[in-house]
Design a protein around this motif. Structure first.
Motif, PDB file in Angstrom:
ATOM      1  N   SER A  64      44.727  32.409  39.533  1.00  0.00           N
ATOM      2  CA  SER A  64      43.872  33.369  39.483  1.00  0.00           C
ATOM      3  C   SER A  64      44.523  34.541  39.342  1.00  0.00           C
ATOM      4  O   SER A  64      45.542  34.648  39.221  1.00  0.00           O
ATOM      5  CB  SER A  64      43.259  33.515  41.153  1.00  0.00           C
ATOM      6  OG  SER A  64      42.714  32.124  41.648  1.00  0.00           O
ATOM      7  N   THR A 115      42.256  31.570  29.268  1.00  0.00           N
ATOM      8  CA  THR A 115      41.598  32.749  29.590  1.00  0.00           C
ATOM      9  C   THR A 115      42.807  33.483  30.246  1.00  0.00           C
ATOM     10  O   THR A 115      42.617  34.953  29.823  1.00  0.00           O
ATOM     11  CB  THR A 115      40.747  32.325  30.741  1.00  0.00           C
ATOM     12  OG1 THR A 115      39.635  31.567  30.554  1.00  0.00           O
ATOM     13  CG2 THR A 115      40.076  33.741  31.423  1.00  0.00           C
ATOM     14  N   LYS A 159      38.994  43.582  41.944  1.00  0.00           N
ATOM     15  CA  LYS A 159      38.371  42.415  41.820  1.00  0.00           C
ATOM     16  C   LYS A 159      39.099  41.286  41.561  1.00  0.00           C
ATOM     17  O   LYS A 159      40.306  41.162  40.859  1.00  0.00           O
ATOM     18  CB  LYS A 159      37.361  42.299  40.746  1.00  0.00           C
ATOM     19  CG  LYS A 159      36.268  43.573  41.189  1.00  0.00           C
ATOM     20  CD  LYS A 159      35.005  43.294  40.055  1.00  0.00           C
ATOM     21  CE  LYS A 159      33.987  44.349  40.243  1.00  0.00           C
ATOM     22  NZ  LYS A 159      32.956  44.410  39.172  1.00  0.00           N
ATOM     23  N   ASP A 166      36.132  37.145  30.914  1.00  0.00           N
ATOM     24  CA  ASP A 166      35.330  35.742  31.265  1.00  0.00           C
ATOM     25  C   ASP A 166      36.434  35.508  32.657  1.00  0.00           C
ATOM     26  O   ASP A 166      37.327  36.210  32.946  1.00  0.00           O
ATOM     27  CB  ASP A 166      35.701  34.738  30.421  1.00  0.00           C
ATOM     28  CG  ASP A 166      36.843  34.650  29.854  1.00  0.00           C
ATOM     29  OD1 ASP A 166      37.743  35.015  30.204  1.00  0.00           O
ATOM     30  OD2 ASP A 166      36.906  34.104  28.710  1.00  0.00           O
ATOM     31  N   SER A 167      35.798  34.711  33.523  1.00  0.00           N
ATOM     32  CA  SER A 167      36.553  34.255  34.895  1.00  0.00           C
ATOM     33  C   SER A 167      36.410  32.694  34.820  1.00  0.00           C
ATOM     34  O   SER A 167      35.550  32.128  34.299  1.00  0.00           O
ATOM     35  CB  SER A 167      36.169  35.135  35.868  1.00  0.00           C
ATOM     36  OG  SER A 167      34.752  34.924  36.061  1.00  0.00           O
ATOM     37  N   VAL A 192      40.774  30.173  36.854  1.00  0.00           N
ATOM     38  CA  VAL A 192      40.928  30.580  35.466  1.00  0.00           C
ATOM     39  C   VAL A 192      41.906  29.623  34.644  1.00  0.00           C
ATOM     40  O   VAL A 192      42.857  29.029  35.226  1.00  0.00           O
ATOM     41  CB  VAL A 192      41.222  31.927  35.227  1.00  0.00           C
ATOM     42  CG1 VAL A 192      40.380  32.938  35.870  1.00  0.00           C
ATOM     43  CG2 VAL A 192      42.717  32.251  35.420  1.00  0.00           C
ATOM     44  N   TYR A 234      39.633  37.130  40.182  1.00  0.00           N
ATOM     45  CA  TYR A 234      38.993  36.005  39.579  1.00  0.00           C
ATOM     46  C   TYR A 234      39.572  34.650  39.481  1.00  0.00           C
ATOM     47  O   TYR A 234      40.986  34.692  39.225  1.00  0.00           O
ATOM     48  CB  TYR A 234      38.827  36.403  38.019  1.00  0.00           C
ATOM     49  CG  TYR A 234      38.089  37.684  37.619  1.00  0.00           C
ATOM     50  CD1 TYR A 234      36.669  37.850  37.282  1.00  0.00           C
ATOM     51  CD2 TYR A 234      38.905  39.121  37.787  1.00  0.00           C
ATOM     52  CE1 TYR A 234      36.147  38.971  37.309  1.00  0.00           C
ATOM     53  CE2 TYR A 234      37.992  40.299  37.957  1.00  0.00           C
ATOM     54  CZ  TYR A 234      36.708  40.228  37.374  1.00  0.00           C
ATOM     55  OH  TYR A 234      36.097  41.190  37.299  1.00  0.00           O
ATOM     56  N   GLN A 235      39.160  33.634  40.513  1.00  0.00           N
ATOM     57  CA  GLN A 235      39.725  32.535  40.546  1.00  0.00           C
ATOM     58  C   GLN A 235      39.499  31.325  39.535  1.00  0.00           C
ATOM     59  O   GLN A 235      38.527  31.449  38.815  1.00  0.00           O
ATOM     60  CB  GLN A 235      39.197  32.061  42.075  1.00  0.00           C
ATOM     61  CG  GLN A 235      39.509  32.922  43.002  1.00  0.00           C
ATOM     62  CD  GLN A 235      39.149  32.579  44.287  1.00  0.00           C
ATOM     63  OE1 GLN A 235      38.007  32.647  44.855  1.00  0.00           O
ATOM     64  NE2 GLN A 235      40.239  31.589  45.199  1.00  0.00           N
TER      65      GLN A 235
END
Length: 274
Positions: free
Chosen positions: A230, A245, A236, A273-274, A241, A238-239
């Motif tokens: 992540s 990415t 924020k 992107d996530s 990934v 983002y998990q």
């Protein structure tokens, strides 16, 4: 009253509005919006009572609260005030002044080091080795580096994996990458106090979100329980990934830093992107 209202007053009102807007954004991200609204309502009431209606008795009582109100605000919003000053110090105007005097900021991470970092994250994810890596951007992380052990070493896959090995004395803290090197490890970071985070997020995820909220750093987390990657940026997270990415995000951040250095402009890192 309006007859004396000139350009200087218009500029004054605009600056106050911008300042209040920035302060509101800071407290909104920290979850203290209700408290901020209460203080704002008190200030408006104070202005109406003391300046417009000129109520002496009630105005004097509010004046007494106002005299100590500044110290109360500093205590309640000390984290937000520190964050505001850190953002102000990273402003492009101050960076331009620093460059004018010959002070150049080195890149936080180099292109050839990104591959080594991503490879280490991929290997640690496979072995479910917990890790927290913070990459400095415009805002300096010196105050957090001082909480850990100074390493000042070249970025390498083996070194990163050894630092976060379960039996290593530094594996519980955060690693900070700055100026193209691993500056420190075992560092203590601020933990996010958000209440709407999933229960699956542990202390590492909250610390990553905390440093991403207070600064413009990119924080990478390897989950020890699930072996997932992540990253947190701009308050924020983002998990889950992929390594590809993650590499794209770091490459985009590197390009943005190069553009800022070349064009004297600032643009926040936005994940695609996530």
């Amino acid at each position: 009253m309006l007859d004396n209202f000139g350009i200087r007053d218009i500029i004054d009102v605009i600056l106050v509005a911008v300042l209040m807007y920035q302060l509101f954004n800071l407290v909104k991200r920290s979850g203290t919006t209700t408290l901020f609204n209460g203080i704002l309502a008190f200030i408006i009431l104070w202005i109406f009572v003391s300046q417009i209606f000129q109520m002496r008795l009630l105005g004097s009582i509010l004046d007494m609260f106002g005299n100590v109100g500044l110290f109360v605000i500093i205590i309640l919003f000390q984290d937000e005030i520190r964050r505001f000053l850190m953002n102000l110090g990273s402003n492009r105007t101050f960076n331009t002044i620093a460059k004018f005097f010959g002070v150049k900021k080195q890149a936080s991470i180099k292109e050839d080091s990104i591959t080594a970092l991503v490879l280490a994250c991929m290997n640690m994810a496979k072995t479910k080795t917990g890790a927290l890596i913070v990459i400095e951007q415009e805002i300096g992380l010196g105050m957090y580096e001082s909480t850990g052990e100074i390493i000042n070493s070249t970025i390498s896959t083996r070194l990163i994996e050894n630092i976060f090995f379960k039996n290593s004395p530094l594996h519980d803290g955060a690693m900070i990458i700055s100026k193209g090197k691993i500056e420190a490890a075992g560092c203590i970071l601020p933990v996010s106090q958000k209440t709407d985070l999933p229960k699956s997020m542990g202390v590492r995820h909250r610390a990553a979100l905390g440093i991403a909220t207070e600064t413009d750093a990119i924080a990478i987390v390897i989950s020890e329980e699930r072996g997932k990657i992540s990253y947190a940026v701009q308050d924020k997270i983002y998990q889950n990934v992929t390594p590809e990415t993650l590499q794209n995000i770091l490459n985009a951040a590197l390009r943005a830093n190069k553009n800022r250095a070349a064009n004297q402009t600032t643009s926040p890192t936005q994940p695609k992107d996530s």
